[in-house]
Enzyme design. Structure first.
Site, PDB file in Angstrom:
ATOM      1  CD  GLN B 133     -10.069 -33.748  -4.416  1.00 47.82           C
ATOM      2  OE1 GLN B 133      -9.430 -34.661  -4.913  1.00 47.82           O
ATOM      3  NE2 GLN B 133      -9.982 -32.509  -4.845  1.00 47.82           N
ATOM      4  CE1 TYR B 135      -7.390 -32.438  -2.184  1.00 49.51           C
ATOM      5  CE2 TYR B 135      -8.467 -33.578  -0.369  1.00 49.51           C
ATOM      6  CZ  TYR B 135      -7.485 -33.533  -1.357  1.00 49.51           C
ATOM      7  OH  TYR B 135      -6.601 -34.579  -1.509  1.00 49.51           O
ATOM      8  CB  SER B 136     -13.354 -26.335  -1.616  1.00 52.20           C
ATOM      9  OG  SER B 136     -12.388 -26.323  -2.622  1.00 52.20           O
ATOM     10  CD  GLU B 251      -5.409 -35.716 -12.178  1.00 56.19           C
ATOM     11  OE1 GLU B 251      -5.476 -36.843 -12.680  1.00 56.19           O
ATOM     12  OE2 GLU B 251      -6.256 -34.838 -12.430  1.00 56.19           O
ATOM     13  CD  GLU B 377      -7.886 -15.502 -11.760  1.00 57.28           C
ATOM     14  OE1 GLU B 377      -8.114 -16.689 -11.414  1.00 57.28           O
ATOM     15  OE2 GLU B 377      -8.626 -14.888 -12.559  1.00 57.28           O
TER      16      GLU B 377
END
Lengths: 372, 391
Positions: B133, B135-136, B251, B377
């Site tokens: 994956q 993404y980041s 998920e 957070e």
């Protein structure tokens, strides 16, 4: 929706109506009569005793509402506990039946006196002594403490021992030799709704010896288990009610040109309170369900202890934070948080403190260790 | 496309029977040496071991429990998926990262073209392709929408330039699905597309990053003028953010799975025994508090799973699960360090009494949970809005 769910919905709807009009108040004597009329006083008694034959799940659904609306009440002390003791007395016992009738109708106030020292959980042999015999009559001597019930009871169900065996007897509060000493009063009725009882050579008729031996022991255990589940639910109600009130406050209270609920620290702490409430809710519902499926099974006590401890901790946690989030207003009696807070402390300390109940879970661990 | 609807319908089985069948099959077919234990309580399978295990599952019809049968999966109800997971946890089957099954497959089923579905889905099931994956990025973690790896459309292909980071097991995967920037609009979310990338393409460099647990699982992936066929776009151009945000499957629930906390607490109890502390009131009371937290958490998890099983819907509140259980896992892993005292001087395996464990590893491996899949957070912020609190 199945039958039980329908019943629960009816009960909670009726509780919301009744309590919505009495939010943040203490139960009055006309309230008790109204509860009798609603059939609430009959809920914990079996059908063959004139009751509705409902269990911990239904009772807890009701007491949860008492907590949510900040309603000072004697329901567990003067309905649930006495009812569950009387439930164990055979239906054809005349004295027992008479007490059931008075309980259901609200014409007499009953209470249960079992505790003799702080920290007891109910499986101890009582110190109060019943001497004498059935022919000449019995005498009761001894003392009870932390006896719950803000409204003075007319009859007490008292645990005692007779020749080393536990017994349960019915005592009229006006009987000679019975002395009632209230806890020091400082805040209001329901905050001092506990007393000491002293028995000095109190004469007891044979018919008032309601339960003996194993039946007495089991009845007390079952009554306390049911009461603890109901109390856990009331505590979760306190937590949920206090949190809802606080959420409303922080949405509207403005400082620095915005609602204080917009500050991230406040938002995040509120989420942690919500999680604490959800954990509490799941814990008592689980305990109530397990108790229904396994009534009387001593292996179920860990669930009940977990629930009592969790709900007390969550209630205290929410109330402390609620005071903080209300700022100085939270410290005023008028703001209403104090009421929830006192209820949280009181209900937390009654029928076993969180630490005391955690020790029961601890014992589970010790059993695991000894088998390792 | 392999349609397994002719195979037996597991949903028709009573739960007890389904559980018994899967349990018995697992006991026979899951290699003992790959089971989680006190040394590696959160063991994860990867590389050749993972591929072998996925092939075995596939061969015997236990692959893709949540895929519809028309796409080759088991088509299990939520309740049976829960049982499936419970049995994996019970035996100590190592955790797996199977993005193809859990993320991309369901994405293609919903947004992919017929060609994409018929090509990629069977290959996922057969373990021919393994998906990472992407993404980041270094500058786009919690603020993922700010991502800047760009894909410029040039006729029949995209040219991709940029960098992804924290790509788990990219160095052991054959493919990557990535969120890339294909346009600049008023809102940063609007110019993002979802692209399928062959990791063997020229211009791709993968570099594993050593983590503080001593493993090389997360990677950086660099894109230097990488050509990607235009047909590898999933959904519409600039639709990528919507696609990635479409919360797929369960998920939110699985992220709250108490399995890791259960293993960590089992280790905690074992350590209390092995360090001779069963009579130490202070330590036992600390352990009892963690035990109570996990005990009550499991009640909450069960309640939320019941809700999902009965209503078919997952409320936004379910995110509470991930927040709570990841922090509980950290508290337990800290207790394990604390009770082991000088045994924690050793960074590798240590033998405490009769138990071999790796104290640093279990502690470090508890850290990412509060950071990944939406850091706690951000989760709290979303939950706060869910409570009606203002921004």
């Amino acid at each position: 929706m199945n039958e039980q769910q329908e019943l629960l919905t009816m009960l909670t709807d009726s509780a919301s109506k009744f309590l919505g009009a009495r939010s943040h108040q203490d139960q009055s004597s006309s309230d008790w009569t109204a509860m009798a009329d609603l059939g609430w006083l009959a809920l914990p008694l079996p059908e063959d005793h004139g009751g509705a034959g409902l269990g911990a799940e239904e009772i807890a659904a009701l007491t949860r509402h008492f907590g949510y609306y900040g309603y000072g009440n004697d329901y567990i002390a003067q309905a649930v506990l006495p009812a569950r003791i009387l439930a164990a007395v055979p239906a054809d016992n005349a004295d027992g039946a008479g007490l059931c009738e008075q309980l259901i109708g609200g014409s007499a106030r009953l209470g249960l006196a079992w505790q003799e020292h702080a920290g007891e959980l109910g499986d101890e042999m009582p110190g109060c002594q019943l001497t004498g015999d059935a022919l000449k009559g019995y005498q009761l001597n001894g003392a009870k403490c932390f006896v719950a019930g803000a409204t003075p009871a007319s009859h007490w169900l008292v645990s005692a021992q007779q020749s080393g065996e536990p017994v349960m007897i019915a005592v009229e509060s006006t009987a000679p030799g019975v002395a009632v000493k209230s806890l020091a009063s400082s805040e209001g009725r329901f905050d001092d709704g506990f007393c000491e009882l002293h028995f000095e050579n109190v004469a007891i008729d044979a018919g008032k010896l309601l339960l003996k031996g194993e039946r007495a022991r089991l009845a007390l255990g079952e009554a306390l288990a049911t009461a603890r589940i109901a109390l856990a639910a009331e505590l979760e109600g306190i937590a949920a009610g206090c949190l809802d009130q606080t959420a409303e406050f922080i949405k509207t209270r403005k400082q620095f040109n915005q609602p204080i609920g917009a500050f991230q620290v406040i938002r995040h702490r509120s989420v942690d309170l919500k999680i604490a409430v959800r954990l509490a809710a799941s814990s008592w519902r689980r305990a109530a369900r397990q108790w229904r499926e396994n009534a009387g099974d001593p292996d179920q006590t860990p669930w009940i202890s977990a629930a009592k401890a969790r709900c007390a901790d969550s209630a205290l946690k929410v109330c402390k934070e609620a005071i903080q989030m209300h700022g100085a207003m939270g410290f005023t009696e008028e703001a209403g948080i104090g009421r929830y807070m006192r209820a949280a402390i009181r209900c937390g300390a009654w029928l076993g403190s969180p630490a005391r109940h955690r020790r029961i879970l601890l014992n589970q661990l010790h059993q695991e260790f000894s088998h390792a | 496309m392999p349609d397994t609807s002719h195979q037996r319908d597991f949903n028709a089985l009573p739960n007890d029977e389904f559980r018994a069948q899967f349990r018995s099959w697992l006991e026979q077919h899951y290699p003992k040496q790959w089971r989680q234990d006190h040394r590696r309580p959160f063991l994860r399978l990867h590389g050749p071991q993972l591929r072998q295990w996925l092939k075995t599952l596939h061969q015997h019809g236990w692959r893709a429990p949540d895929w519809p049968r028309e796409y080759g999966g088991m088509g299990l109800s939520f309740g049976k998926q829960l049982i499936y997971k419970e049995e994996l946890n019970r035996l100590g089957v190592a955790r797996i990262v199977d993005n193809g099954e859990t993320q991309l497959g369901p994405t293609l089923m919903r947004y992919g073209t017929a060609e994409q579905k018929s090509y990629y889905l069977p290959r996922m099931l057969a373990s021919l392709d393994h998906w990472a994956q992407g993404y980041s990025e270094p500058n786009s973690g919690s603020d993922l929408a700010s991502l800047s790896t760009r894909a410029e459309l040039n006729g029949d292909h995209f040219v991709v330039n940029g960098q992804k980071i924290w790509t788990t097991f990219a160095h052991e995967c054959s493919h990557l699905y990535a969120l890339v920037r294909t346009g600049r609009f008023e809102k940063k979310q609007q110019g993002i597309s979802f692209l399928l990338i062959d990791l063997n393409s020229p211009g791709i460099t993968i570099r594993p990053i050593t983590n503080i647990a001593g493993d090389d699982e997360i990677c950086e992936v660099f894109f230097d003028d990488v050509k990607v066929p235009a047909g590898n776009l999933v959904g519409e151009l600039h639709q990528g953010w919507t696609i990635a945000k479409a919360l797929l499957g369960h998920e939110r629930i699985w992220l709250g799975d108490p399995a890791m906390a259960i293993r960590a607490l089992a280790l905690a109890k074992q350590l209390v025994i092995e360090t001779g502390n069963t009579g130490n009131a202070v330590i036992v009371e600390q352990l009892a508090a963690l035990h109570a937290d996990l005990f009550d958490y499991q009640s909450l998890y069960a309640d939320i799973c019941d809700e999902v099983a009965h209503t078919g819907a997952i409320s936004a509140d379910a995110s509470m699960l991930k927040v709570y259980v990841t922090e509980l896992l950290q508290r337990i892993s800290e207790f394990n360090i604390s009770v082991a005292e000088e045994h924690a001087l050793a960074g590798g395996d240590s033998k405490i009494g009769n138990t071999v464990t790796n104290l640093h590893w279990q502690f470090m491996m508890a850290r990412p949970g509060t950071i990944y899949a939406g850091c706690n957070e951000v989760q709290r912020d979303i939950l706060a809005s869910g409570m009606g609190l203002p921004r």
